[in-house]
Design an enzyme around this catalytic site. Sequence first.
Site, PDB file in Angstrom:
ATOM      1  N   ARG A  27      28.266  69.164  -3.759  1.00  0.00           N
ATOM      2  CA  ARG A  27      28.203  68.342  -2.082  1.00  0.00           C
ATOM      3  C   ARG A  27      28.409  66.769  -2.304  1.00  0.00           C
ATOM      4  O   ARG A  27      28.698  66.251  -1.627  1.00  0.00           O
ATOM      5  CB  ARG A  27      26.841  68.726  -2.037  1.00  0.00           C
ATOM      6  CG  ARG A  27      25.987  69.649  -1.208  1.00  0.00           C
ATOM      7  CD  ARG A  27      25.836  70.068  -0.457  1.00  0.00           C
ATOM      8  NE  ARG A  27      25.501  68.831   0.671  1.00  0.00           N
ATOM      9  CZ  ARG A  27      24.853  69.078   1.692  1.00  0.00           C
ATOM     10  NH1 ARG A  27      25.136  70.010   2.326  1.00  0.00           N
ATOM     11  NH2 ARG A  27      25.180  68.043   2.327  1.00  0.00           N
ATOM     12  N   ASN A 100      20.304  61.842   2.047  1.00  0.00           N
ATOM     13  CA  ASN A 100      21.055  62.678   2.766  1.00  0.00           C
ATOM     14  C   ASN A 100      20.498  61.842   3.317  1.00  0.00           C
ATOM     15  O   ASN A 100      20.486  62.095   5.083  1.00  0.00           O
ATOM     16  CB  ASN A 100      20.990  63.833   2.631  1.00  0.00           C
ATOM     17  CG  ASN A 100      22.518  64.755   3.118  1.00  0.00           C
ATOM     18  OD1 ASN A 100      23.229  63.735   2.824  1.00  0.00           O
ATOM     19  ND2 ASN A 100      22.742  66.143   2.867  1.00  0.00           N
ATOM     20  N   LYS A 490      46.061  71.489   2.065  1.00  0.00           N
ATOM     21  CA  LYS A 490      45.338  72.421   0.930  1.00  0.00           C
ATOM     22  C   LYS A 490      45.948  71.467  -0.390  1.00  0.00           C
ATOM     23  O   LYS A 490      45.629  71.060  -1.389  1.00  0.00           O
ATOM     24  CB  LYS A 490      45.819  74.027   0.050  1.00  0.00           C
ATOM     25  CG  LYS A 490      44.707  75.014   1.180  1.00  0.00           C
ATOM     26  CD  LYS A 490      43.390  74.920   0.888  1.00  0.00           C
ATOM     27  CE  LYS A 490      42.325  74.525   1.272  1.00  0.00           C
ATOM     28  NZ  LYS A 490      41.970  74.759   2.534  1.00  0.00           N
ATOM     29  N   HIS A 509      62.786  65.952  15.543  1.00  0.00           N
ATOM     30  CA  HIS A 509      62.415  64.328  15.950  1.00  0.00           C
ATOM     31  C   HIS A 509      62.426  63.346  15.357  1.00  0.00           C
ATOM     32  O   HIS A 509      61.200  62.725  15.248  1.00  0.00           O
ATOM     33  CB  HIS A 509      61.684  65.209  17.145  1.00  0.00           C
ATOM     34  CG  HIS A 509      62.348  66.530  18.399  1.00  0.00           C
ATOM     35  ND1 HIS A 509      62.922  65.563  18.915  1.00  0.00           N
ATOM     36  CD2 HIS A 509      61.714  67.260  17.922  1.00  0.00           C
ATOM     37  CE1 HIS A 509      63.842  66.524  19.701  1.00  0.00           C
ATOM     38  NE2 HIS A 509      62.605  67.997  18.836  1.00  0.00           N
ATOM     39  N   LYS A 608      31.903  68.840   0.459  1.00  0.00           N
ATOM     40  CA  LYS A 608      31.653  69.909   0.533  1.00  0.00           C
ATOM     41  C   LYS A 608      31.586  70.326   1.920  1.00  0.00           C
ATOM     42  O   LYS A 608      31.900  70.898   3.247  1.00  0.00           O
ATOM     43  CB  LYS A 608      30.968  71.340  -0.035  1.00  0.00           C
ATOM     44  CG  LYS A 608      31.180  72.797   0.330  1.00  0.00           C
ATOM     45  CD  LYS A 608      32.333  73.321   0.029  1.00  0.00           C
ATOM     46  CE  LYS A 608      32.862  74.685   0.738  1.00  0.00           C
ATOM     47  NZ  LYS A 608      34.427  74.307   0.952  1.00  0.00           N
TER      48      LYS A 608
HETATM   49  C1  AGP Z   1      38.800  72.506   3.953  1.00  0.00           C
HETATM   50  O1  AGP Z   1      39.859  72.053   2.316  1.00  0.00           O
HETATM   51  C2  AGP Z   1      38.405  70.528   3.764  1.00  0.00           C
HETATM   52  N1  AGP Z   1      37.560  70.208   2.405  1.00  0.00           N
HETATM   53  C3  AGP Z   1      38.014  70.296   4.355  1.00  0.00           C
HETATM   54  O2  AGP Z   1      39.031  70.202   5.526  1.00  0.00           O
HETATM   55  C4  AGP Z   1      36.374  71.324   5.354  1.00  0.00           C
HETATM   56  O3  AGP Z   1      37.133  72.448   5.794  1.00  0.00           O
HETATM   57  C5  AGP Z   1      36.469  70.378   6.710  1.00  0.00           C
HETATM   58  O4  AGP Z   1      35.399  69.742   5.966  1.00  0.00           O
HETATM   59  C6  AGP Z   1      35.051  71.295   7.389  1.00  0.00           C
HETATM   60  O5  AGP Z   1      34.130  71.778   6.507  1.00  0.00           O
HETATM   61  P1  AGP Z   1      33.002  72.797   7.853  1.00  0.00           P
HETATM   62  O6  AGP Z   1      34.352  74.533   8.140  1.00  0.00           O
HETATM   63  O7  AGP Z   1      31.672  73.187   6.872  1.00  0.00           O
HETATM   64  O8  AGP Z   1      32.525  72.702   9.157  1.00  0.00           O
END
Ligand code: AGP
Length: 613
Positions: A27, A100, A490, A509, A608
Site C-alpha cells: 500500500r 490514511n 506495465k 501522424h 497499490k
Molecule cells: C496497475 O498496474 C497500476 N498500478 C494502476 O494503474 C492501477 O490499475 C490503478 O491505480 C487503478 O487501481 P484500481 O484498479 O485499484 O482502481
Amino acid sequence: MCGIVGYIGEKDSSEIVINGLRKLEYRGYDSAGIAVLQEGKIEVRRDVGKLSKLEALVNINPVHGTIGIGHTRWATHGEPSARNAHPHVGTTGEVVVVHNGIVENFLELKEDLIAEGATFNSDTDTETIVLLVERYLATGLNLTAAVRETLKVIKGAHGVVVMSSRYPDQIVAARMGNAGGVSIGLGKGENFVASDIPAILEHTRNLVFLESRQMAVVTREGVEVTTLEGDKVEYEVHNVGWDPISAEKGAYRHFMQKESREQVRSLTDTLAGRVDFDHCTIRLPQLNLTEELAKRIDKIYITACGTAAHAGMVGKIYLERFAKIPTEVAIASEFRYHEPIVTPNTVVLAISQSGETADTLAAMDEGRKRGATLWSIVNAIGSQAMRLADGYISMQTGPEIGVASTKAFTAPLLDLYMLAVLLGEKRGTLSEEERRRLVADLAVIPDIVGQCLDREEDVVKAARELKYIRNALYLGRGVNMPIAYEGALKLKEISYIHAEGYPAGEMKHGPIALIDRDIPVLAIAPKDPWYEKMISQIEQARARGGPVVAVGTDGDERIRNLADYVFSIPATPWLLTPVVTVIPLQLLAYHIATLRGLDVDQPRNLAKSVTVE
Ligand code: AGP
C-alpha cells in the site's frame, strides 16, 4: 494509500501488527511504524524505508503489550523520514494516531494549534489530528467524543485509528469519505482493525466494514459502531471467503510473478459459476440485471484508472458490438470535471481492483448524483466500489498484492465480455447462434493463457537483450489497441523505462519520427481483423531501423521473418485475443525489471490503492 493495522486482545500486539503490516506493505512503503501500550505508556518505533527497517529496529529495541497500532506510509505531506513516519504521538504522550488520507485544511488547523501553544514535531498533516484529539480530551471529553469532534473539524477523506494510554482498553477507528477502507476483524477475546483485509485474514474472516462517517470503538470484547453524529449503527458481519494463503508469496520471488502465474486459475474462477457451457448461457446474479433494465440502457460510461481503464477500453468494444449500447470510457479522475450526459437510462460502470481508488469512487458519486444506475467490476470484497453499486461483478481473482496489476486486468476482460454477451441476449441484439459461439469461445481461454505462461523462456531471452533500452513504442489496433497501452504501462511502472502505447494507425501522424535503432517497437499482431494493417505497420518501423518485438500467432511465418523477437500465442478467438496477447507483455515488463535489479512489487513512487485525488 497507506496501510493501517490495529490489535487489541491478550497476545503480543507488536508481532501481530508488524505481521499485518507486512501484508500491506504494497500500500505504501516509504516508512513504517508501530505504537504499543507497554506498561501504561505509549511506546513508538518508526523508521524511514521499508518495513524490514522497522523490524530491525523492533528487534534491537522491542516493545510488548496487548494493544497496538501500526502504519506503512505513502507520503503526501512531508518527505519520507523517520520524523514524518506514523504513528504520531501528541504533546502529552497520551494519544497516538495512524492515518490514511489528506487533511485538506491542515495549514489553517496548524496555525490555530500553534496559536494555542501546540508544537509540531513533523511536517505531516496527520499531526493536526493527534493534537486536536488532545485538545478535545483536555476539555473533559472521552476518547470517542474527542475523536468525533476532531473528525468534524478536519476536511477531506480519512481513515483514522487512535489509541490512548488514558483508555487502555480500546482503539477508536473511523472512516470519513473514500480514503481507503477501515475494517474491523472480529475474534474471540481479541479484535483487529485494518485498512485492507489481507492484513488480518489469518486471524479472522468475520469482518465489519465501516461506511463513510462511521466510527468504531473496538475493545477486547467487541465493537460498537456509531455514526459521526453519535447514533448507534446496527452493523452487518461479513464472512469473507478469501484464502489467507493466497495473500502470501509462497515460493515465488515476487507477488507479480505469482499473480501472473495465477491467471489460469483466476480466469477459470472468473468463468466458474457464471458460464454454463452445456447450455451456452451466462449468469451474473450480483449485477441485478433485469430484462427491463437491459432494454432501456441508452449509454454506458465505463469509469476507471490505469490498468482498469485499459480493461474498460476493451470492454467498450464488446459492449458496442454485442449489446449495441453506445459506450464511453471515462478516465475516472476526469469524469466529474466534464458534463457527463447521464439520463435515468444511463449506466456508470466502475472497474477497480481495490474498489477504493478515490477517483473511481468520486466518478461513481458523480454518476449517482446524476441519476445513473451504478455497476462495478471489483476485486476487493466489501470495498466501497462494491458497496456503492446497484449491482456488481466480483473479479474472483483473490487478493492482488503486486503494485503492477496482472490478474486483475485479465479477469475484468472476461467479466466485460460476459456482461456484453448477457446484455446482447437480453436486448435481442445477438442471434442465438452468435451468442452460443461467443460463449463457447470462452472455454479455451484459461488453457491458452496457461500455454503462453509456459513460453516464459522466450520472453526471458528477449528481456536479456532489451534490458538496457531507454524507450519503447507499443502499437496495437482494434481490440488489441488497449493492450498497447497496457503493455507500455506495465513496462514503465516497474522498469522505469519510458514507454508509449499507441493505436498503430496513429504512428504515421507523429510517433514515427521517434523510431530509430534505439527504440524498439512492440507490435501486437495476432490473427485478428487488423492483422494485415499491423504487418504494414511493422514494415514501416523496420524501414526506419527500429528493432521489432511482435506478439503473433503460432505458425505465422510472415511475422517471424519481419520481427527480431516473436512472442507467439496459440490461435485464439480474435475477440478474446487481448486476454492472451497481454500475457507476454506482462512477463516482459517483469523480466526486464528484475534483470535491472528493481523492486517489482514495490516500484518507486507508486502504491497499490490510490486513495487520494
Ligand atoms: C496497475 O498496474 C497500476 N498500478 C494502476 O494503474 C492501477 O490499475 C490503478 O491505480 C487503478 O487501481 P484500481 O484498479 O485499484 O482502481
